[in-house]
Design a protein around this motif. Sequence first.
Motif, short mmCIF file in Angstrom:
data_model
loop_
_atom_site.label_atom_id
_atom_site.label_comp_id
_atom_site.label_asym_id
_atom_site.label_seq_id
_atom_site.Cartn_x
_atom_site.Cartn_y
_atom_site.Cartn_z
N LEU A 49 3.92 -4.71 4.23
CA LEU A 49 2.86 -3.02 3.92
C LEU A 49 4.42 -3.10 5.32
O LEU A 49 5.04 -1.55 5.54
CB LEU A 49 2.00 -3.12 4.93
N PRO A 50 4.61 -3.77 6.40
CA PRO A 50 5.01 -2.61 7.97
C PRO A 50 6.95 -2.76 7.77
O PRO A 50 7.30 -2.15 8.23
CB PRO A 50 4.79 -3.47 9.21
N THR A 321 -5.40 9.97 -8.36
CA THR A 321 -6.70 11.11 -8.39
C THR A 321 -7.69 11.13 -8.30
O THR A 321 -7.34 12.81 -7.39
CB THR A 321 -7.08 11.28 -10.35
N LEU A 322 -7.89 10.99 -7.40
CA LEU A 322 -8.97 10.89 -6.43
C LEU A 322 -8.97 10.29 -4.72
O LEU A 322 -9.34 10.76 -4.00
CB LEU A 322 -10.17 10.24 -6.19
N ILE A 324 -9.55 7.70 -4.36
CA ILE A 324 -10.17 6.81 -3.65
C ILE A 324 -9.40 4.85 -4.14
O ILE A 324 -9.30 5.06 -5.40
CB ILE A 324 -11.57 6.28 -4.43
N PRO A 325 -9.26 3.91 -3.16
CA PRO A 325 -8.87 2.66 -3.63
C PRO A 325 -9.85 1.68 -4.85
O PRO A 325 -11.22 1.66 -4.26
CB PRO A 325 -8.92 2.60 -2.44
N ALA A 331 -6.55 0.04 -1.83
CA ALA A 331 -6.46 0.40 -0.52
C ALA A 331 -4.87 0.07 0.40
O ALA A 331 -4.65 0.61 1.08
CB ALA A 331 -7.54 -0.25 0.30
N VAL A 332 -4.21 -1.42 0.26
CA VAL A 332 -2.75 -1.04 0.74
C VAL A 332 -1.94 -0.06 -0.25
O VAL A 332 -0.62 0.29 1.16
CB VAL A 332 -2.51 -2.62 0.30
N GLY A 335 -2.70 2.75 2.28
CA GLY A 335 -2.05 3.00 2.88
C GLY A 335 -0.58 2.63 3.58
O GLY A 335 0.23 3.10 4.44
N MET A 338 -0.07 6.96 3.19
CA MET A 338 -0.17 6.98 4.49
C MET A 338 0.85 7.40 5.51
O MET A 338 1.47 7.72 6.07
CB MET A 338 -2.16 6.30 5.23
N ILE A 339 1.60 5.90 5.48
CA ILE A 339 2.50 5.48 6.34
C ILE A 339 3.70 6.96 6.03
O ILE A 339 3.99 7.30 6.84
CB ILE A 339 3.10 4.22 6.10
N VAL A 343 -0.89 12.30 1.56
CA VAL A 343 -2.36 11.58 1.50
C VAL A 343 -2.38 11.75 -0.13
O VAL A 343 -2.42 13.22 -1.23
CB VAL A 343 -3.11 12.69 1.55
N PRO A 344 -2.53 10.28 -0.43
CA PRO A 344 -2.98 10.53 -2.51
C PRO A 344 -4.23 11.09 -2.51
O PRO A 344 -4.69 11.41 -1.96
CB PRO A 344 -3.17 8.79 -2.58
N PRO A 346 -5.15 14.40 -5.60
CA PRO A 346 -5.58 14.64 -6.88
C PRO A 346 -4.13 15.70 -7.26
O PRO A 346 -3.68 16.08 -7.84
CB PRO A 346 -6.53 16.10 -7.23
#
Lengths: 503, 332
Positions: A49-50, A321-322, A324-325, A331-332, A335, A338-339, A343-344, A346
């Motif tokens: 991720l980083p 779409t939401l 929501i992970p 969730a990753v 993330g 977001m980096i 913003v995921p 709709p």
Amino acid sequence: MSAFDGLATGLATALAFHNLLFALAGCLCGTLIGVLPGVGPLATMAMLLPLTSYFPAESALIMLAGVYYGAQYGGSTTAILVNLPGESSSAITCIDGHQMARAGRAGVALTVAALASFFAGCVATLVIAGFADGLSQLAVSFKPADYFSLIFFGLIGATALSAGSMTTSVAATLIGILLGCVGTDLYTGIQRFTLGIRPLAAGIDFVCLAIGVFGLAEIIANLTRGAMDQTLLSRHVSGQWPTAEDWRRAWPAALRGTAIGSALGVLPGGGASLGSFAAYAVERRITRDPSRFGHGAVEGVAAPEAANNAAAQTSFIPMLTLGIPANAVMAVMIGALMIHGIVPGPDILVKRPDVAWGLIASMLVGNLMLLVINLPLIGLWVSLLRVPYRVMFPAIVLFCSIGAFSSGYSAFEVGLTALLAVVGFMLIWFGCSPASLALGFILGPMLEEQFRRAMILSRGDLSTFFTHPVSAVLLAASALVSASVLLPTLGRARREAFADETR
Amino acid sequence: MPAHRNLTLLPAMILAAVLGSSSALAQTPLASVAEWPSKPIRLIAPFAHGGPTDQASRTLAPKLAEALGKPVFVENIPGAGSTLGTGRIAQAEPDGHTFGLGHVGALSIAPAMYDKLGYDPLTSYTTISLVCDFVNILVVRADSPVRSVADLIAQARSRPGALTYGSAGIGSSNHLSGELLASMAGVKMTHVPYKGSAPAMVDLIGGRLDFMFDILLNSMPNVQSGRLRILGVTSLTEIPSVPGIPPVAQAVPSFEVLGWVGLLGPAGLPKPITDRLNAEIARIMQMPEIVKAFAGMGYIARTSTPEAFHALIEKDLRMWDPIIRGAGIRAN
């Protein structure tokens, strides 16, 4: 933007040369960690991720996604070859996949797994492209009572229809449920069966259970059978390509598996592992000759493999779409977005079509890549089985130990795994199926969680399970399945059960 | 990197054996302050991979490595509500090569929930600096009849226990925010725990829960898309990231839930090391890219003196203890 325009935009992104390289890197990395037990996609993605902050957002997502579905692919390889499921979703592939390998048909099993996964991956990608919005509605409207009945159906279906005697499979499932109860109770915070051992407060890790009960127990059993001086292949090894008969059996199974996996993958409550169990149960239910299952039925590989790959893919829907992970892996991925300040949600499909559709299109590309990577490797994997067992098993034990250690970074997990290996060996000794145990272990705690949540939300009113249509239908189906097994006149499975017991 | 650590210790151990004295080992922490750091540094993150706090530690690690001139490895030790990994920080050698991130849950909330914690939040650690803090927001479904926090309280009062709220589990910050609200407003509400706040959020959107406290990061996508509505923030004043949203404290005076994460090491860390690290953190947390990265994770970059961090742990311990014991929340 229509789905086709979207896919076109996405393909332009995904087919850019640098993105192809990212997809390839992700797929290779994922296949590798999928083959190694214990090193899951989650840890790998978190570590990558980083690094991704230096890439464009779509390239980062494409690579991380490659790791994720690459791992789904790789996990089935060890499940088939050495009876070691790398992921909870490939536990079910062990049952028939490994039997096929033992019968000298490892190449066929791996090819069927790869093709079924590829097919399911492609279809699921089109499902995401076309129906993401409608399916996210399904995810939101699925109630705890519905989840309970679905899991109950899966549990009943797979237990009632599993190979061998009814009694032993129920017993193994119940032991699995008990093992799944170890840990901190979600609703009260009270610790159950932890014997005051702190690392157990988080419960038994599935990786430890899978390594112990499947991988290591199988090794002990093989050694007691005097496998020391042989190879895993005692019989003639057939070619890699499935026969016409295999094709005929496998393709409808893969089709059904894809449908089941695509639908269940959308549900945020652990749909991916449920998908492969459900697909397997359905195959056993509709086949004319259930006795082949557990002894190397090709449908038993095609259906769950298609289901888990489809589910891995459609579990992107709630994220896209939401926002929501559906699971920790998603969730990753959020993330990673977001980096890059995205913003995921709709509007991601509208605001950043290059990212969202690029990701969707890269799934098509990635699936093709995985097929290209994996098909030539099959010969190599199968030839591993020719290594004498006395050389092979210490290597497997070593990898198992590394896998167990890395699940909690302490020697405790290695000890726990060794203990579970003894449990697994006893199961084999008594003729119980380790797959039933894994089924209970995975589904039992989910069943309890949803049951109690449904009861809290209904203020303790049991009728909540019968008044919601989805739940009611699933419960009725469970009753039907139970009845068909328990009533001797309808009970084909039961006669087999007796035949098996007297064998 | 335990293996690595043992390898580098090997020469010292041989030396000690040759000299026939074990005091050489005992002196290592003090003797090595001058050349600290002499080997790679372990940063314990007591959370599973992937969550925002894990990401925070992974954002911090390269900056620390740059500043100290040695690699910094993040080691995830999740489990038992973060208390497992937090305990591991306390057990480490205080030689300046093992640190960890401690957060409000493990340091100020868990002590009231667990009988045997294996560490004392006030004496087992050397506090170094706060790193960030975060607020929760109270969200309802966009079409909910509840228009304000006062509305919510009034409803809860007229129908005791009828309102439901979701959380990421017993003792999570969403749960405790709910308990605190109920206790301060003198009402009864029903808590529904989930495995993580994402599935709870699904049930909130699906209309099966009435409200929820959650961190900004988790709720914002659905606030922006118009599925959820924010009723209040849990800080005492408005916050810049959600302008115009009143604090919950407007309806329930002095209601405040502030989460925080800080850097700490085992007790007995030499003062020069603590001071150096505190200065580095103070510098790093002001870098624009770090502030931005933390904001992306829903955190507000924040630093403090070691003493102020210690005082915050103590203050929150005192605040949460009666709430947790009053609600009968246990984790044993």
